[in-house]
Design a protein around this motif. Structure first.
Motif, PDB file in Angstrom:
ATOM      1  N   ASP A 271      18.858 -63.492 -12.612  1.00  0.00           N
ATOM      2  CA  ASP A 271      18.181 -63.324 -11.514  1.00  0.00           C
ATOM      3  C   ASP A 271      16.837 -62.542 -11.726  1.00  0.00           C
ATOM      4  O   ASP A 271      16.067 -62.244 -10.931  1.00  0.00           O
ATOM      5  CB  ASP A 271      18.903 -62.040 -10.775  1.00  0.00           C
ATOM      6  CG  ASP A 271      20.141 -62.623 -10.118  1.00  0.00           C
ATOM      7  OD1 ASP A 271      20.292 -63.067  -8.798  1.00  0.00           O
ATOM      8  OD2 ASP A 271      21.309 -62.413 -10.713  1.00  0.00           O
TER       9      ASP A 271
ATOM     10  N   GLN B 285      12.759 -53.320  -8.220  1.00  0.00           N
ATOM     11  CA  GLN B 285      11.864 -54.406  -7.252  1.00  0.00           C
ATOM     12  C   GLN B 285      12.316 -55.835  -7.642  1.00  0.00           C
ATOM     13  O   GLN B 285      12.353 -56.420  -6.783  1.00  0.00           O
ATOM     14  CB  GLN B 285      10.312 -54.048  -7.793  1.00  0.00           C
ATOM     15  CG  GLN B 285       9.375 -54.886  -6.895  1.00  0.00           C
ATOM     16  CD  GLN B 285       7.947 -54.855  -7.300  1.00  0.00           C
ATOM     17  OE1 GLN B 285       7.794 -54.024  -8.258  1.00  0.00           O
ATOM     18  NE2 GLN B 285       6.907 -55.434  -6.688  1.00  0.00           N
TER      19      GLN B 285
ATOM     20  N   GLU C 292      15.745 -56.506  -5.516  1.00  0.00           N
ATOM     21  CA  GLU C 292      15.554 -56.380  -4.417  1.00  0.00           C
ATOM     22  C   GLU C 292      14.500 -57.101  -3.579  1.00  0.00           C
ATOM     23  O   GLU C 292      14.086 -57.067  -2.470  1.00  0.00           O
ATOM     24  CB  GLU C 292      15.487 -54.861  -3.996  1.00  0.00           C
ATOM     25  CG  GLU C 292      16.614 -54.073  -4.369  1.00  0.00           C
ATOM     26  CD  GLU C 292      16.455 -52.619  -4.183  1.00  0.00           C
ATOM     27  OE1 GLU C 292      15.519 -52.144  -3.442  1.00  0.00           O
ATOM     28  OE2 GLU C 292      17.351 -51.670  -4.022  1.00  0.00           O
ATOM     29  N   MET C 293      13.788 -58.270  -4.361  1.00  0.00           N
ATOM     30  CA  MET C 293      12.706 -58.611  -3.820  1.00  0.00           C
ATOM     31  C   MET C 293      13.168 -59.834  -2.846  1.00  0.00           C
ATOM     32  O   MET C 293      14.147 -60.617  -2.953  1.00  0.00           O
ATOM     33  CB  MET C 293      11.925 -59.550  -5.093  1.00  0.00           C
ATOM     34  CG  MET C 293      10.674 -59.941  -4.893  1.00  0.00           C
ATOM     35  SD  MET C 293       9.763 -61.031  -6.110  1.00  0.00           S
ATOM     36  CE  MET C 293       9.494 -59.315  -7.261  1.00  0.00           C
ATOM     37  N   SER C 294      12.262 -59.835  -1.788  1.00  0.00           N
ATOM     38  CA  SER C 294      12.657 -61.006  -0.734  1.00  0.00           C
ATOM     39  C   SER C 294      12.392 -62.335  -1.409  1.00  0.00           C
ATOM     40  O   SER C 294      12.001 -62.570  -2.356  1.00  0.00           O
ATOM     41  CB  SER C 294      11.692 -60.921   0.565  1.00  0.00           C
ATOM     42  OG  SER C 294      10.550 -60.979   0.049  1.00  0.00           O
ATOM     43  N   GLU C 295      13.183 -63.299  -0.687  1.00  0.00           N
ATOM     44  CA  GLU C 295      13.062 -64.638  -1.151  1.00  0.00           C
ATOM     45  C   GLU C 295      11.574 -65.215  -0.874  1.00  0.00           C
ATOM     46  O   GLU C 295      10.994 -66.031  -1.681  1.00  0.00           O
ATOM     47  CB  GLU C 295      13.974 -65.780  -0.285  1.00  0.00           C
ATOM     48  CG  GLU C 295      15.433 -65.319  -0.526  1.00  0.00           C
ATOM     49  CD  GLU C 295      15.636 -65.548  -2.093  1.00  0.00           C
ATOM     50  OE1 GLU C 295      15.326 -66.426  -2.658  1.00  0.00           O
ATOM     51  OE2 GLU C 295      16.466 -64.585  -2.549  1.00  0.00           O
ATOM     52  N   ASP C 296      10.920 -64.876   0.076  1.00  0.00           N
ATOM     53  CA  ASP C 296       9.494 -65.187   0.181  1.00  0.00           C
ATOM     54  C   ASP C 296       8.625 -64.825  -0.910  1.00  0.00           C
ATOM     55  O   ASP C 296       7.771 -65.477  -1.164  1.00  0.00           O
ATOM     56  CB  ASP C 296       9.071 -64.870   1.773  1.00  0.00           C
ATOM     57  CG  ASP C 296       9.710 -65.579   2.796  1.00  0.00           C
ATOM     58  OD1 ASP C 296      10.108 -66.701   2.416  1.00  0.00           O
ATOM     59  OD2 ASP C 296       9.719 -64.943   4.032  1.00  0.00           O
ATOM     60  N   GLU C 297       8.855 -63.611  -1.068  1.00  0.00           N
ATOM     61  CA  GLU C 297       7.966 -62.812  -2.330  1.00  0.00           C
ATOM     62  C   GLU C 297       8.227 -63.599  -3.770  1.00  0.00           C
ATOM     63  O   GLU C 297       7.380 -63.773  -4.385  1.00  0.00           O
ATOM     64  CB  GLU C 297       7.881 -61.383  -2.468  1.00  0.00           C
ATOM     65  CG  GLU C 297       7.001 -61.038  -3.406  1.00  0.00           C
ATOM     66  CD  GLU C 297       7.463 -59.372  -3.610  1.00  0.00           C
ATOM     67  OE1 GLU C 297       6.568 -58.962  -4.517  1.00  0.00           O
ATOM     68  OE2 GLU C 297       7.755 -58.642  -2.739  1.00  0.00           O
ATOM     69  N   LYS C 298       9.500 -64.089  -3.806  1.00  0.00           N
ATOM     70  CA  LYS C 298      10.015 -64.520  -4.958  1.00  0.00           C
ATOM     71  C   LYS C 298       9.266 -65.870  -5.082  1.00  0.00           C
ATOM     72  O   LYS C 298       8.770 -66.227  -6.053  1.00  0.00           O
ATOM     73  CB  LYS C 298      11.439 -64.704  -5.060  1.00  0.00           C
ATOM     74  CG  LYS C 298      12.055 -63.522  -5.588  1.00  0.00           C
ATOM     75  CD  LYS C 298      13.708 -63.910  -5.641  1.00  0.00           C
ATOM     76  CE  LYS C 298      14.489 -62.740  -5.771  1.00  0.00           C
ATOM     77  NZ  LYS C 298      15.831 -63.039  -6.013  1.00  0.00           N
TER      78      LYS C 298
END
Length: 909
Positions: free
Chosen positions: A519, A586, A589-595
Motif C-alpha cells: 500500500d 497521508q 488515507e489517500m484517495s484513489e483519484d490522488e493516488k
C-alpha cells in the motif's frame, strides 16, 4: 570501437566446483567444523533463527533478544541459507536482470553464495603497526587453512602455496556484488543497440591471492572471450586497504555528509591512501593495455576517482567519461578530505564528469573553484590547458526486464501468498541496508510515532522492513534492535504484528511480490545518490498483478530520486519524525483519484529516465563534448592563413577589428604599472589600418579608462573597450559609455571590499586593485594555502553576491570580481548594433589570448553562423584551448606581422 565500463566489480564472478572429500579412515570427529574452513554456520540455526545481525555482531555488543513472533515472520520470508537461487531471478543466466542494490556483505562475501575464497580481513586497524601485525596473523591463518584443506581432501600439492580447493574446475556466474543498476542499464542499452561492443572492467569479487597465476590467467581469458569482461587482479592487501579502509571508512561517509571522527580513520588515513592509489593504478593499466584508438572509456563511482587522470597521462587523446553514482557533498564537507586535491584532479582527467543530479554537479563545480582555484562555470571547469564538461543525468531501471521478471511463476505464487497472508491489512514496504546512511533508525522511530498518534491504525497496518545487516555499525544495530523490541512489546497482539523486521535479505521473487502488493513504500535515506528501489516499486504498482495499484511512495528529499519525481512522491525530511509519521497517515488515507494522479507522474518519470536512456544520454553528451573539446584544442585549431585573410579583406567593404591588448597586441606588463609601455609599434600599425576609411578598430582590455586613454590618446579614430567591456568609447567620440549602473556598482563594491579585506589579512603579499566597475584581488605567493584562500574567496563572493549580478572568477594569481551582465561580448554587440542595417560590417577580425576573450570569439562565430557577417576570423595567440577559428603559434609577433600586411593593402574607395 569498444566501450569500456570500469567499475569496482565485474557483473560476473567464479563458482568453483567442490573437490570430492576423502573420508576413508577418517573419523567424523577428526573432520574440521564448517567454521574451521571459514564458512558460516547454517542460517537455520536453532539458537539464532538465521539472524545475520547476530552473526555479525562484534564482541562486547549484546543485541536484545528477538521476539518469538518476529522470528516466526523472519522464518516465513527467509527460511534457508542465502543462495544464488534466491538472490537472482534466473541464477544460471549471466545476462538476466540483477538487483539494483544487492545489499550483501562486502568483499569476499560471495562465499555465502558460491564456492570461492573468502576474505579474512578484520575490522580496520587503529594504527599502521597494528595493520602490519594483522597481516602477519592473516598470512599464518591462510597457510593453516590450506593445510586443513589438503588434509580434508587428501590432496598432495607438494610445496605449492595455492589452496587445492581453488584448483578445481569452475563456472562463470552472475556476481552478487557490484553496481546492479549500472549492470542492468548497460545490458538494456546493449540489447536495444544503444551501445555496442561493451567491455566490462573490474574485480572478480573475491580475494585472489590463493589462486595461482595459471588459474588467474585461465579465468581472465574465459571472462574476456566468453563474457567481454576484463578482470583486474589485485593483492588482497591492496584491495582490503582500498575498499574496507579508505573507501568505506573515509570516502563513503564523507560523500554522504558524515565526517569520520574516530582514531581508526585518522590513524589509517595516509596508509590506506596508498592502497587506494594502487588499485586505481591497476584499473588504469588494464584499460590502457587494451585500449584502441577510437574507443570510449567510462569510469564509474567513488572507488575509482583517480583512474581518469591516470589514463589521461598515458592516453592524452582518449575519450573518457566519469560518472559518480553516489551523492557529491558540498565543498565544506569535501574539503575535510586530506587527499581532496588528488581526488578532484583525478576526476578532472575525464572529458566529462557526470552526476545523478544538478545539485551534485553544482557542488562539484563549487568544490573545484574553492579547492583548485580554477574557473568553474555552469557547463564545466576551465583548467590551464583544457576544459572539462560537467553534466547531470539520473540513472534508471530497465522496465522491460522488470516486467518479464514479474511474470516468473515464483513471483506470481508469492503475490498470491502474501495477498492472502495480509488480507485486510495495509502493507508498507521498506528494504534498506542497515548502515548510518539509509535512515532505518529514523524510519522506525517515525513509525513508532505514527502508531502512538494513530491508534485506529495499529491493528490495520504492517510495516515490513527488510534490513540487511553489516558489521560496520554495531551501535546502530543495537539501537535498531531496541526500537524493534519496544514496538513489538507495546503494539503487537496475539493476532497482529504491526512491524515485521527481517534481519537478512529476502529473495528477489519475494521483493518483487512485496512491491506489487504494498500500500506504500517508504525510503528515508539521510543522503543517497539515486535509490532505484523507488523506481522498481513504481513499475510494480501498475496493477497488472495483485489487487493493489498506484500506491504512494514516501521518499526522503535527500535522495537523488526525489529530484526527478517533481513532487509526485510524498517527500519527507528523515530527521523530522512527526513529518514522516504524517506521511504514513497521508499515504494510507489517500484517495484513489490522488493516488492515480501522483502515480501517473511517477510512472512517466520512471519510464523516461530508464537505464537505457541514461546510457544513451551520457554517450551522446560525451561524444558531443569530446568533439567540442577537440575543436577547441590548440593542436586541432588550424593556423591562421594570411593569404585567405588578405583575400577576404580585399573583397569586403566595411571591416571591423576588435583586438585584445595585453597578451595579444603586446606582452603582459606589470599589474602594478599604471602606464602601459612599448606601444609605439602597435600604434604605428593600427594607425596604418585606420587610414583606410572602411576600417574600424577597437582595442579591448581589462585596464581602466584612464590607463587606456594614457596609452592610446595619440591615435585618433581608435575605439576603446575598458574594464573587460564595462566601458566603450567610439573612435569618433571622446565620450565614454558606462554600461553598469554606478550606484549599484558602488553598493556591491562596498560589501565585497569587506570580504576581500578578510583575505588580504590572511594571504601574505596580497592586495586589492580597484577599478571603477570591478575589483581584483591579487596574490603573489605560490604556496598552496594562497591558492586555496583565493578559491574560498571567489566561492564566498559568488554565494554572497549572486542576487547582485556580480561574479568572482579565480585565475592563476588573482580573483577578478566584475558585473555578471557585462563583458567584452556585450561591448562588441553594442559596437555592432551602432552600424546602420544597410551598412553593417562584412569583415570581422577578433584577436585575443585569454579566458575573457573566449566570449568574443563565441560571439563572432555566432555572427558567421547566422550569416550576419560574411567574413569572420577569430584568432587566439595563447596556448590554452579556445573557441577561436584560427591560431598564431608565434603569438604577439605573428599577429602584428599579419596586421602589418593588411595595413599595406590598398583597396578601391
Amino acid at each position: 570501437m569498444s566501450n569500456f565500463h570500469a567499475a569496482l566489480f565485474l557483473p560476473y564472478t567464479v563458482d568453483f566446483d567442490k573437490p570430492q572429500q576423502s573420508q576413508a579412515n577418517t573419523p567424523a570427529s577428526a573432520l574440521p567444523a564448517v567454521s574451521a574452513l571459514h564458512r558460516k554456520n547454517s542460517i537455520g540455526s536453532a539458537n539464532d533463527a538465521g539472524s545475520l545481525l547476530r552473526d555479525n555482531a562484534p564482541s562486547g555488543i549484546t543485541l536484545p533478544k528477538t521476539p518469538a513472533a518476529m522470528l516466526a515472520q523472519e522464518d516465513y520470508f527467509t527460511p534457508t541459507q542465502p543462495s544464488a537461487i534466491a538472490h537472482f531471478l534466473r541464477p544460471n543466466d549471466t545476462k538476466a536482470l540483477v538487483r539494483s542494490d544487492a545489499h550483501v556483505p562486502e568483499w569476499g562475501a560471495g562465499g555465502m553464495f558460491f564456492n570461492q575464497p573468502r576474505s579474512r580481513a578484520g575490522r580496520p586497524a587503529d594504527t599502521v603497526l597494528e595493520y602490519q601485525k594483522n597481516e602477519e596473523r592473516l598470512n599464518q591463518q591462510r597457510e593453516q587453512s590450506r593445510e586443513r584443506a589438503r588434509s580434508l581432501y587428501k590432496i598432495n600439492s607438494g610445496n605449492r602455496k595455492t589452496d587445492p580447493r581453488w584448483e578445481q574446475t569452475y563456472r562463470i556466474v552472475p556476481a552478487i556484488q557490484g553496481n546492479g543498476g549500472l549492470t542492468n542499464a548497460v545490458r538494456a542499452a546493449d540489447a536495444a543497440g544503444t551501445t555496442q561492443d561493451v567491455l566490462h572492467v573490474g574485480l572478480v569479487g573475491f580475494p585472489t591471492d590463493e589462486i595461482d597465476n595459471e588459474k588467474q590467467q585461465e579465468i581472465y581469458e574465459k571472462l574476456e572471450e566468453e563474457h567481454d569482461a576484463l578482470a583486474v587482479f589485485v593483492s588482497n592487501k591492496d584491495y582490503d586497504g582500498h575498499y574496507a579502509h579508505y573507501c568505506k571508512t573515509i570516502l563513503w561517509p564523507v560523500f554522504h555528509y558524515i565526517i569520520p571522527d574516530h582514531p581508526k580513520s585518522k590513524a589509517f588515513l595516509d596508509h590506506s591512501w596508498s592502497f587506494y592509489r594502487n588499485v586505481n593504478q591497476a584499473f588504469a593499466d588494464k584499460i590502457v593495455k587494451n585500449y584502441k584508438r577510437g574507443d570510449t572509456i567510462w569510469v564509474h563511482d567513488y572507488h575509482l576517482c583517480l583512474v581518469p587522470a591516470m589514463i589521461r597521462e598515458k592516453l592524452p587523446d582518449a575519450k573518457i567519461g566519469f560518472f559518480l553514482h553516489t551523492a557529491f557533498p558540498s565543498s565544506e564537507v569535501f574539503r575535510c578530505l586530506a587527499a581532496r586535491t588528488q581526488l578532484l584532479e583525478g576526476m578532472l582527467g575525464a572529458n566529462l564528469v557526470a552526476f545523478q543530479t544538478p545539485e551534485y554537479a553544482h557542488h562539484f563545480l563549487q568544490t573545484c573553484s574553492r579547492i583548485l582555484a580554477v574557473e568553474a562555470i555552469e557547463d564545466g571547469v576551465q583548467l590551464e590547458t583544457r576544459f572539462v564538461n560537467v553534466y547531470a543525468s539520473p540513472i534508471g531501471v530497465d522496465p522491460r526486464k522488470l516486467a518479464q521478471g514479474r511474470e516468473e511463476k515464483e513471483v506470481q505464487d508469492w503475490i498470491d501468498t502474501l495477498t492472502e497472508r495480509y488480507h485486510g491489512k495495509h502493507v508498507i514496504v521498506a528494504r534498506d541496508k542497515l548502515d548510518s546512511i539509509r535512515g532505518v533508525r529514523q524510519k522506525l522511530l517515525s513509525f513508532e510515532v505514527f502508531l502512538k498518534k494513530n491508534p485506529e491504525w495499529r491493528d490495520k497496518v504492517v510495516l515490513i522492513q527488510v534490513a540487511t545487516s553489516t558489521r560496520e555499525d554495531p551501535e546502530l544495530a543495537s539501537t535498531v534492535s531496541e526500537i524493534v523490541t519496544r514496538i513489538d512489546a507495546q503494539y503487537s497482539t496475539l493476532s497482529h504484528n504491526p512491524l515485521v523486521f527481517l534481519r537478512q535479505d529476502i529473495s528477489f521473487h519475494q521483493y518483487l511480490a512485496l512491491c506489487s502488493i504494498a500500500d506504500a513504500m517508504v525510503i528515508t535515506s539521510l543522503r543517497e545518490g539515486m535509490n532505484l528501489s523507488a523506481h522498481e516499486f513504481v513499475i510494480c504498482q501498475d496493477g497488472t498483478y495483485g489487487n493493489k495499484k498506484h500506491s504512494p511512495l514516501i521518499l526522503s528529499e535527500f535522495t537523488g530520486s526525489s529530484s526527478i519525481f517533481e513532487g509526485a512522491e510524498l517527500a519527507v525530511n528523515p530527521w523530522h519524525y512527526q513529518g514522516i509519521a504524517d506521511a504514513f497517515k497521508q499515504a494510507l488515507e489517500m484517495s484513489e483519484d490522488e493516488k492515480a494522479t501522483r502515480y501517473k507522474k511517477l510512472r512517466s518519470n520512471v519510464l523516461h529516465h530508464t537505464g537505457e536512456f541514461w546510457v544513451l544520454n551520457l554517450t551522446s553528451k560525451l561524444d558531443e563534448v569530446f568533439e567540442e573539446q577537440f575543436r577547441r584544442d590548440t593542436m586541432s585549431i588550424p593556423r591562421l592563413s594570411a593569404s585567405n585573410l588578405i583575400k577576404d579583406y580585399e573583397l569586403t567593404r566595411n571591416r571591423l577589428f576588435i583586438l585584445d591588448y595585453e597578451g595579444t597586441l603586446a606582452n603582459y606588463g606589470s599589474i602594478k604599472n599604471t602606464v602601459i609601455t612599448n606601444v609605439d609599434r602597435v600604434i604605428d600599425i593600427l594607425s596604418d589600418i585606420l587610414n583606410d576609411k572602411k576600417n574600424a578598430v577597437y582595442v579591448m582590455s581589462g585596464r581602466t579608462v584612464e590607463e587606456l586613454e594614457l596609452a592610446f590618446n595619440r591615435l585618433p579614430n581608435l575605439g576603446l573597450i575598458a574594464e573587460n567591456g564595462c566601458f566603450v568609447r567610439d573612435g569618433s567620440s571622446d565620450e565614454w559609455i558606462q554600461f553598469p549602473d554606478d550606484e549599484k556598482t558602488q553598493t556591491w563594491k562596498k560589501s565585497i571590499k569587506d570580504i576581500l579585506q578578510y583575505y588580504v589579512e590572511r594571504v601574505e603579499g596580497s592586495w586589492v586593485e580597484e577599478h571603477q566597475c570591478s575589483l581584483i584581488f591579487h596574490y603573489e605567493s605560490e604556496a598552496a594555502s594562497a591558492s586555496r584562500q583565493a578559491g574560498e574567496c571567489a566561492n564566498q563572493i559568488n554565494d554572497a553576491s549572486a542576487s547582485q549580478r556580480v561574479r568572482a572568477i579565480p585565475t592563476k594569481d588573482s580573483v577578478i570580481i566584475e558585473p555578471a551582465d557585462y563583458d567584452k561580448s556585450t561591448a562588441a554587440q553594442h559596437i555592432y548594433d551602432r552600424y546602420p542595417d544597410n551598412d553593417r560590417p562584412e569583415f570581422l577580425f577578433v584577436a585575443g589570448n585569454d579566458r575573457d576573450d573566449e566570449i568574443v570569439f563565441k560571439w563572432g562565430q555566432e555572427l558567421r553562423e547566422s550569416s550576419k557577417v560574411r567574413c569572420v576570423t577569430t584568432v587566439t595567440v595563447g596556448e590554452r584551448n579556445s573557441l577561436a577559428s584560427a591560431t598564431l603559434p608565434n603569438g604577439t609577433t605573428g599577429l602584428l606581422s599579419v596586421l602589418n600586411k593588411l595595413s599595406k593593402i590598398k583597396t578601391a574607395p
